[in-house]
Design an enzyme around this catalytic site. Structure first.
Site, PDB file in Angstrom:
ATOM      1  N   TYR A 146       0.810  -1.210   0.000  1.00  0.00           N
ATOM      2  CA  TYR A 146       0.000   0.000   0.000  1.00  0.00           C
ATOM      3  C   TYR A 146       0.847   1.266   0.000  1.00  0.00           C
ATOM      4  O   TYR A 146       0.398   2.315  -0.449  1.00  0.00           O
ATOM      5  CB  TYR A 146      -0.908   0.028   1.233  1.00  0.00           C
ATOM      6  N   LYS A 195       3.695 -15.425   2.999  1.00  0.00           N
ATOM      7  CA  LYS A 195       3.934 -16.200   1.774  1.00  0.00           C
ATOM      8  C   LYS A 195       5.442 -16.466   1.710  1.00  0.00           C
ATOM      9  O   LYS A 195       6.139 -16.083   0.756  1.00  0.00           O
ATOM     10  CB  LYS A 195       3.422 -15.412   0.550  1.00  0.00           C
ATOM     11  N   ASP A 227      -2.361 -18.573   1.206  1.00  0.00           N
ATOM     12  CA  ASP A 227      -3.355 -19.309   0.403  1.00  0.00           C
ATOM     13  C   ASP A 227      -4.023 -20.389   1.244  1.00  0.00           C
ATOM     14  O   ASP A 227      -5.243 -20.595   1.187  1.00  0.00           O
ATOM     15  CB  ASP A 227      -2.725 -19.876  -0.882  1.00  0.00           C
ATOM     16  N   ASP A 251      -6.021  -7.203   4.199  1.00  0.00           N
ATOM     17  CA  ASP A 251      -7.169  -6.601   3.517  1.00  0.00           C
ATOM     18  C   ASP A 251      -8.063  -7.706   2.951  1.00  0.00           C
ATOM     19  O   ASP A 251      -9.279  -7.706   3.142  1.00  0.00           O
ATOM     20  CB  ASP A 251      -6.665  -5.685   2.388  1.00  0.00           C
ATOM     21  N   ASP A 255     -11.906  -9.350   4.624  1.00  0.00           N
ATOM     22  CA  ASP A 255     -13.199  -9.407   3.930  1.00  0.00           C
ATOM     23  C   ASP A 255     -13.741 -10.834   3.962  1.00  0.00           C
ATOM     24  O   ASP A 255     -14.934 -11.060   4.170  1.00  0.00           O
ATOM     25  CB  ASP A 255     -13.061  -8.959   2.464  1.00  0.00           C
TER      26      ASP A 255
HETATM   27  C1  IPM Z   1     -10.234  -1.538   3.966  1.00  0.00           C
HETATM   28  C2  IPM Z   1     -10.506  -0.960   2.601  1.00  0.00           C
HETATM   29  C3  IPM Z   1      -9.356  -0.031   2.243  1.00  0.00           C
HETATM   30  C4  IPM Z   1      -8.086  -0.853   2.252  1.00  0.00           C
HETATM   31  C5  IPM Z   1      -9.527   0.708   0.905  1.00  0.00           C
HETATM   32  C6  IPM Z   1     -10.824   1.521   0.878  1.00  0.00           C
HETATM   33  C7  IPM Z   1      -8.351   1.566   0.561  1.00  0.00           C
HETATM   34  O1  IPM Z   1     -10.667  -1.981   1.680  1.00  0.00           O
HETATM   35  O2  IPM Z   1     -10.169  -0.748   4.938  1.00  0.00           O
HETATM   36  O3  IPM Z   1     -10.100  -2.758   4.066  1.00  0.00           O
HETATM   37  O4  IPM Z   1      -7.782  -1.542   1.269  1.00  0.00           O
HETATM   38  O5  IPM Z   1      -7.387  -0.844   3.270  1.00  0.00           O
HETATM   39 MG    MG Z   2     -10.655  -3.934   2.501  1.00  0.00          MG
END
Ligand code: IPM
Ligand code: MG
Length: 360
Positions: A146, A195, A227, A251, A255
């Site tokens: 990032y 990884k 993975d 990240d 999710d």
């Molecule tokens: C998160 C989001 C952010 C990230 C984006 C919006 C830049 O996906 O907070 O997980 O990737 O960190």
């Molecule tokens: Mg995210």
């Protein structure tokens, strides 16, 4: 006690969910005798519309001078919003990355907990969801891909894009310490995800985590390739207590972890620095498709406010009161549409906020 909270309503559903969290905080303030003073700042698209950039220096200093920051969500529809015609450094997400870096929020804690009331909404096999799970992803937040050097060039008519993944040992060490500290208050297990079979940065990650682990002899440490971790999260999430990982892996895995709880609308997060200061936000995004319709789930933001009370203000009873109220409200059968199942009562965003206020 008196606390200053800088709020970032942001874009999309952000303003709706932050106002519900403020109502919940106000109830806590009156019940426990505290005073919360809010100051709203602009970030993301909302700031672009007014200032032409996603985060101003003034907004950063307002955030820095508060006791904590409570955020909704930022960003819009990447296909249709004019914000995404701007160069990358001027888009809404750049504001979020900048505030993380400026406030030195290197440790991002993202709990994923399966509420037994919501086990019907869980997408996993029934025997897996019956076992339940309660894990926290500790994601490194201010390094890695990032924030590495990036460029897009054209050489001999061929477009070439480069992103770099760099970590120094101090960046790994400080977030590893946060993970071990969190594990010591829980089930005493850290799974460090990398990884290391391919990446140098992961090999350094693993070596430094092993060094930090020496200071925590009562904590079990295992290493897992990313993975495999993605697979294990859907196969047997109950095996995890703390998952420690770098920015990009975190990240993606966070999710995934949030989805297996049934809805991404339930999960809070805390981004912390070396001090008590933190930025608290739901793990989900700005959901522009349902913005302004009063149907978003405010629970992730309300639980983020609870994390703020616990981590930044040391108000544990108050945080417990919010979390208990959320569980009670779910147990009474109230649901927003994202977590609705047959036989429950469907509520709007503001009605869900109101129920949680009443149940405190
Ligand atoms: C998160 C989001 C952010 C990230 C984006 C919006 C830049 O996906 O907070 O997980 O990737 O960190
Ligand atoms: Mg995210």
């Amino acid at each position: 006690m008196k606390f200053n909270i800088t709020c970032i309503p942001g874009d999309g559903i952000g303003p709706e969910i932050v106002s519900q969290a403020k109502l919940v905080l106000d109830k806590v303030a009156s019940k426990f005798g505290h005073e919360f003073i809010y100051k709203d700042i602009l970030m993301g698209g909302a700031s672009i519309d007014v200032h032409g950039i996603p985060l101003t220096d003034e907004a950063i200093s307002d955030a820095k001078s508060a006791d904590a920051v409570l955020m909704g969500s930022i960003g819009g529809n990447t296909d249709t919003s004019p914000w995404y015609k701007l160069e990358p450094s001027k888009r809404p997400e750049a504001g979020l990355l900048k505030i993380r870096k400026e406030l030195k929020l290197f440790a991002n804690l993202r709990p994923a907990l399966l509420y037994k009331e919501l086990s019907d909404a869980c997408v996993l096999k029934k025997d897996t969801s019956d076992r339940g799970f309660d894990l926290i992803i500790v994601r490194e937040l201010t390094g890695g891909l990032y924030f590495g050097k990036r460029e897009t060039v054209t050489e001999n008519g061929i477009r070439i894009a480069t992103d770099t993944l760099t970590y120094n040992e101090n960046e790994i060490k400080r977030v590893a310490i946060k993970a071990f500290e969190a594990a010591s208050k829980r089930r005493k297990k850290v799974t460090s995800v990398d990884k290391a079979n391919v990446l140098d940065s992961s090999r350094l990650w693993r070596a430094v985590v092993n060094e930090v682990a020496k200071d925590y002899p009562d904590i079990e440490l295992e290493h897992m390739l990313v993975d495999n971790c993605a697979m294990q999260l859907v196969k047997d999430p109950a095996q995890f207590d703390i998952i420690l990982t770098e920015n990009m892996f975190g990240d993606i895995l966070s999710d995934e972890a949030s989805m297996i709880t049934g809805s991404i609308g339930m999960l809070p997060s805390a981004s912390l620095n070396e001090t008590k200061f933190g930025l608290y936000e739901p793990s989900h995004g700005s959901a522009p498709d349902i913005a302004g319709m009063d149907i978003a789930n405010p629970i992730a933001t309300i639980l983020s406010a609870a994390m703020m009370l616990r981590f930044s203000f040391d108000l544990n009873d108050e945080a417990d009161a919010i979390e208990r109220s959320v569980v009670k409200t779910l147990a009474e059968g109230y649901r927003t549409s994202d977590i609705y199942t047959d036989g429950c009562r469907k509520l709007k965003c503001s009605e869900m906020g109101q129920k949680i206020v009443e149940n405190i």
